[in-house]
Design an enzyme around this catalytic site. Structure first.
Site, PDB file in Angstrom:
ATOM      1  N   ALA A 294       0.841  -1.195   0.000  1.00 19.76           N
ATOM      2  CA  ALA A 294       0.000   0.000   0.000  1.00 19.76           C
ATOM      3  C   ALA A 294       0.881   1.251   0.000  1.00 19.76           C
ATOM      4  CB  ALA A 294      -0.915  -0.015   1.221  1.00 19.76           C
TER       5      ALA A 294
ATOM      6  N   LYS B   2      18.721 -10.551  -0.772  1.00 20.08           N
ATOM      7  CA  LYS B   2      18.454  -9.222  -0.228  1.00 20.08           C
ATOM      8  C   LYS B   2      17.664  -9.416   1.059  1.00 20.08           C
ATOM      9  CE  LYS B   2      16.889  -4.612  -1.499  1.00 20.08           C
ATOM     10  NZ  LYS B   2      16.092  -4.323  -0.311  1.00 20.08           N
TER      11      LYS B   2
ATOM     12  N   LEU C 113      19.646   0.896  -3.171  1.00 15.16           N
ATOM     13  CA  LEU C 113      19.859   0.150  -4.414  1.00 15.16           C
ATOM     14  C   LEU C 113      18.737   0.463  -5.388  1.00 15.16           C
ATOM     15  CD1 LEU C 113      20.774  -3.390  -2.982  1.00 15.16           C
ATOM     16  CD2 LEU C 113      22.325  -1.858  -4.218  1.00 15.16           C
TER      17      LEU C 113
ATOM     18  N   CYS D  92     -15.738 -31.273  21.453  1.00 16.49           N
ATOM     19  CA  CYS D  92     -15.146 -31.566  20.151  1.00 16.49           C
ATOM     20  C   CYS D  92     -16.111 -31.146  19.038  1.00 16.49           C
ATOM     21  CB  CYS D  92     -14.848 -33.055  20.033  1.00 16.49           C
ATOM     22  SG  CYS D  92     -14.407 -33.517  18.348  1.00 16.49           S
TER      23      CYS D  92
ATOM     24  N   LYS E 156      13.951  -7.432  -7.406  1.00 14.92           N
ATOM     25  CA  LYS E 156      12.915  -7.528  -6.392  1.00 14.92           C
ATOM     26  C   LYS E 156      12.020  -8.759  -6.593  1.00 14.92           C
ATOM     27  CE  LYS E 156      12.605  -5.306  -3.444  1.00 14.92           C
ATOM     28  NZ  LYS E 156      12.015  -4.061  -2.957  1.00 14.92           N
TER      29      LYS E 156
ATOM     30  N   CYS F 173     -12.263 -40.304  16.737  1.00 16.73           N
ATOM     31  CA  CYS F 173     -13.193 -39.203  16.477  1.00 16.73           C
ATOM     32  C   CYS F 173     -13.396 -39.037  14.984  1.00 16.73           C
ATOM     33  CB  CYS F 173     -12.654 -37.915  17.087  1.00 16.73           C
ATOM     34  SG  CYS F 173     -13.519 -36.456  16.503  1.00 16.73           S
TER      35      CYS F 173
HETATM   36  S1  IVH Z   1      24.443  -3.882  -0.742  1.00 22.74           S
HETATM   37  C1  IVH Z   1      25.927   0.160  -1.841  1.00 22.74           C
HETATM   38  N1  IVH Z   1      23.635  -6.307  -0.162  1.00 22.74           N
HETATM   39  O1  IVH Z   1      18.921  -3.383   0.770  1.00 22.74           O
HETATM   40  C2  IVH Z   1      25.326  -1.191  -1.671  1.00 22.74           C
HETATM   41  N2  IVH Z   1      22.271  -4.481   0.469  1.00 22.74           N
HETATM   42  O2  IVH Z   1      17.375  -1.509  -0.895  1.00 22.74           O
HETATM   43  C3  IVH Z   1      24.221  -1.150  -0.754  1.00 22.74           C
HETATM   44  N3  IVH Z   1      20.238  -5.120   1.664  1.00 22.74           N
HETATM   45  O3  IVH Z   1      20.340  -0.410   1.968  1.00 22.74           O
HETATM   46  C4  IVH Z   1      23.790  -2.347  -0.144  1.00 22.74           C
HETATM   47  N4  IVH Z   1      20.602  -7.294   1.632  1.00 22.74           N
HETATM   48  O4  IVH Z   1      19.900  -2.334   3.638  1.00 22.74           O
HETATM   49  C5  IVH Z   1      23.362  -4.997  -0.100  1.00 22.74           C
HETATM   50  N5  IVH Z   1      23.064  -8.504   0.296  1.00 22.74           N
HETATM   51  C6  IVH Z   1      22.794  -7.199   0.370  1.00 22.74           C
HETATM   52  C7  IVH Z   1      21.627  -6.706   0.992  1.00 22.74           C
HETATM   53  C8  IVH Z   1      21.389  -5.331   1.024  1.00 22.74           C
HETATM   54  C9  IVH Z   1      19.780  -6.332   2.030  1.00 22.74           C
HETATM   55  C10 IVH Z   1      19.530  -3.865   1.931  1.00 22.74           C
HETATM   56  C11 IVH Z   1      20.426  -2.752   2.424  1.00 22.74           C
HETATM   57  C12 IVH Z   1      20.260  -1.675   1.400  1.00 22.74           C
HETATM   58  C13 IVH Z   1      18.917  -1.974   0.858  1.00 22.74           C
HETATM   59  C14 IVH Z   1      18.693  -1.338  -0.495  1.00 22.74           C
END
Ligand code: IVH
Length: 716
Positions: free
Chosen positions: A46, A124, A92, A423, A329, A445
């Site tokens: 949202a 991530k 990122l 039950c 993503k 049962c």
């Molecule tokens: S690298 C300059 N590696 O994702 C590079 N970030 O949306 C920056 N994050 O701020 C981050 N897992 O908090 C990196 N394996 C990973 C990650 C990661 C989670 C988060 C991190 C970053 C955010 C960006």
């Protein structure tokens, strides 16, 4: 806050300046609340939709852009912090598909003027970014990302974060960056502790980590976990070390920090990999995505980074994000919806399991209407109430679960969840001595219910075998499943209370009669999950014999109308589990064929060739041939309403439907444009009216009996 693929298509539409101003207000308030306490008023989806709507409005009305707008700001502009970062903590950029990834990697290579030597592919992690400064090997300071150039000092959290040791293996000075999160287990524990202390639960693990990281002076502590994903020298670092670190590939830096004792994803199923080609990168992305549902912590994407320092330097960074890394993503897997009620179901072993009934919500492409609740104690512990807004998690094939109520969205109208006193299946007492409640009858049962169901009118139709008689048989130890009915002896029955000679002989005759029921009835009696009467008929008519049903794999089952990928899998698994029962029914002489149906043309070949085909990697499932011989109702959809008379008088609705399907038609319970024929008996009401309106053909029971006369005598 994250952005999901679904969100790309679905941005909020802002009609005018007033709607824009309101949206900016809502989004900044949500971001501020989220970063202050971990409690957002909006779920990620949202929030993202709102911000996208704001961005879209700003694109078409650039001169109306508000200074308060969350667009283009790290953390929606919500954060305050006064500890400067030595090197900005960037965010990122995102991609959402293989195509977008491909064009991103191509753009990086164009920019640096050569192929990237190798990529690091990692999960991530779905938590909060944090910088941990080590001075001479000692953990000196913890700082949040803040707005990227300065963050908040959260050093008070030292000691509660697993994976960030107080002391490194070597007395080095450097800054480790990574993600702080709560594993599913830590999250559950945190909410238990919080509710025990009279606090409100966190809605999800990330809110839990955000709230916990900032909290000072709590009476209790809860654990979090750190995963390092980067490391850099500090101004006070050893110059030689700093220089060397500047040259190491990212992957080697991570091996180095792991060696110092910092926790990284290296030890998990989604350990970082270094790969050469984009194809390999994409394959690993798919692998990580498939592992997601089983992981003990949340991930919201995959991060792809150029591994070599030289490649990173050549690609450079923008003000918000580096150009050498990207986030791929994954779709959002949690949403907020309403808890409408709780159902109590009795399992095969007598365990009484609560199940949450939800306002249906679309998560990751499927509609979620139910979620597991483990046991009554679990409900109490989490303080769930009917009417609560709840955060629901659903990824891949896992059963959806409620993470927590979103406590700050309560209105006060929520109602307590009422626990059953008896039950719900058989009305007996409940054994509440353990966390999982159980019917005192245990396995018996469900046994009573399932044997009664098998003997019911629309299944084996065994007269004289009502629930009380079944309870008697089960309790006497004579029946442990319904195949046992067929081996009951006269002597055994006569020994029972209230069983005279006549009722014994009648019951034995009724049981004997059940041996000749059509396969569709026998199949229905098995109570295969996801199949009721009409699905049992469709399956039986399609395959014609139990042998062919059992030989069918999930693909072959999908040839039956109404069976999709998921149901096919369930049916295959259930049939495997029921194999001993089916074998015993067959041995007891129970009919296993469907009158008038012929097996799919290549089914026999399939059954024989299945192994060979597997070995060759060939396809075992075959083309479906129509199972039924052509009948008078071929291709017709027939609805029955009102009381049947004449030759049809004694037929139950189920038997009428069986008759329709034997004669080649499809039975349906409601009149629509697709209905070909309505059989309207006495006192037919609204269905008849609707058929008249639609100009559907209507026939009386007698006329219909003539039409299907050839198929009539098989009923029963
Ligand atoms: S690298 C300059 N590696 O994702 C590079 N970030 O949306 C920056 N994050 O701020 C981050 N897992 O908090 C990196 N394996 C990973 C990650 C990661 C989670 C988060 C991190 C970053 C955010 C960006």
């Amino acid at each position: 806050m994250t952005t999901s693929p679904a969100v790309q298509a679905a941005a909020a539409t802002l009609a005018d300046a007033a709607a824009y101003t309101e949206a900016v207000g809502t989004a900044t308030a949500a971001a501020a609340a989220y970063y202050a306490t971990g409690e957002s008023t909006l779920d990620d989806d949202a929030y993202d939709r709102l911000v996208r709507g704001i961005a879209a409005y700003e694109e078409t009305h650039p001169d109306e852009m508000s200074a308060a707008s969350p667009t283009g700001k790290v953390a929606g502009g919500a954060v305050v912090g006064d500890v400067p970062h030595t090197v900005p903590m960037l965010s990122l950029d995102n991609v959402f598909s293989a195509e977008q990834l491909l064009s991103w990697t191509a753009s990086v290579e164009r920019r640096i003027g050569r192929p990237v030597e190798q990529w690091s592919v990692e999960a991530k992690l779905d938590g909060l970014a944090i910088a941990a400064r080590y001075e001479n090997g000692r953990l000196a300071r913890l700082i949040t990302r803040g707005d990227g150039s300065a963050g908040e000092d959260v050093s008070h959290a030292v000691g509660t974060i697993i994976g960030l040791p107080d002391r490194l293996a070597e007395p080095v000075t450097l800054e480790v960056r990574g993600e702080v999160l709560m594993t599913t287990e830590q999250f559950e524990h945190a909410n238990t502790v919080r509710t025990e202390h009279g606090g409100a639960p966190f809605a999800n693990p990330r809110n839990g980590a955000a709230g916990t990281l900032r909290a000072k002076d709590r009476q209790y502590t809860v654990e979090m976990t750190f995963f390092g994903y980067g490391v850099l020298p500090l101004p006070t670092s050893d110059a030689d070390l700093a220089e060397r670190m500047g040259e190491w590939p990212h992957s080697e830096l991570m091996t180095y920090v792991a060696g110092l004792g910092v926790h990284t994803a290296e030890t998990t199923a989604v350990a970082p990999r270094t790969l050469k080609t984009v194809d390999e990168v994409q394959a690993r992305i798919d692998e990580i995505a498939a592992l997601r549902p089983e992981l003990p912590f949340g991930i919201d994407g995959i991060v792809i980074k150029a591994d070599r320092a030289a490649d990173q330097a050549a690609a450079g960074s923008g003000s918000r994000a580096p150009r050498w890394a990207i986030a791929y993503k994954l779709p959002a897997v949690e949403k907020v919806t309403t808890l409408l009620g709780v159902e109590w179901n009795v399992g095969r072993t007598g365990v009484i399991a609560p199940r949450a009934v939800l306002r249906p919500v679309e998560i990751d492409g499927s509609t979620v209407s139910y979620a597991t609740l483990h046991n009554p104690a679990d409900i109490t512990r989490r303080g769930l109430r009917i009417g609560d807004q709840v955060m629901v998690y659903k990824a891949g094939d896992i059963i959806p679960r409620i993470e927590a109520p979103v406590a700050h969205l309560r209105t006060g109208d929520e109602q307590p969840i009422v626990f059953p006193e008896a039950c719900p299946q058989c009305g007996s007492d409940i054994d509440t001595s353990e966390q999982r409640w159980r019917c005192v009858r245990g396995r018996n049962c469900r046994l009573v219910a399932s044997v009664s169901y098998a003997a019911g009118r629309d299944q084996l139709d065994i007269e004289g075998l009502g629930a009380t008689r079944v309870v008697q048989l089960v309790e006497a130890g004579l029946v442990a499943d319904f195949a046992d009915l067929f081996t009951l002896t006269r002597g055994q029955l006569l020994d029972l209370d209230r069983m005279g000679e006549t009722s014994t002989d009648n019951l034995l005759a009724a049981i004997d009669g059940a041996r000749t029921r059509p396969l569709s009835r026998v199949f229905c009696a098995l109570g295969v999950r996801g199949t009721g009467r009409s699905m049992s008929r469709r399956i039986s008519r399609h395959f014609a014999t139990m042998e062919h049903i059992r030989a069918a794999d999930a693909e072959a089952l999908q040839q039956v109308e109404g069976i999709g990928v998921e149901k096919a899998k369930v049916v295959v698994a259930e049939l495997a589990e029921l194999a001993p029962l089916i074998d015993r029914l067959t041995a007891a002489g129970v009919n296993m064929t469907e009158p008038g149906a012929t097996p799919p043309a290549d089914a026999d070949a399939d059954a024989d060739a299945a192994d060979a085909a597997d070995a060759e990697g060939g396809e075992a499932g075959g083309q479906a041939a129509p199972a039924a011989d052509a009948g008078p109702l071929d291709g017709m959809t027939v609805v029955v309403t009102g009381a049947m008379t004449g030759a049809l008088e004694k037929l139950s609705r189920n038997q009428m439907n069986e008759l329709i399907e034997r004669a080649g038609g499809k039975s349906s319970s409601s009149v629509s444009k697709r209905t070909s024929l309505l059989v309207a008996g006495e006192n037919a009401g609204s269905k008849r009216e609707k058929a008249v309106q639609l100009g559907t053909r209507i026939v009386a029971p007698d006329e219909f009996a003539d039409l299907v006369a050839d198929f009539l005598d098989e009923t029963g």
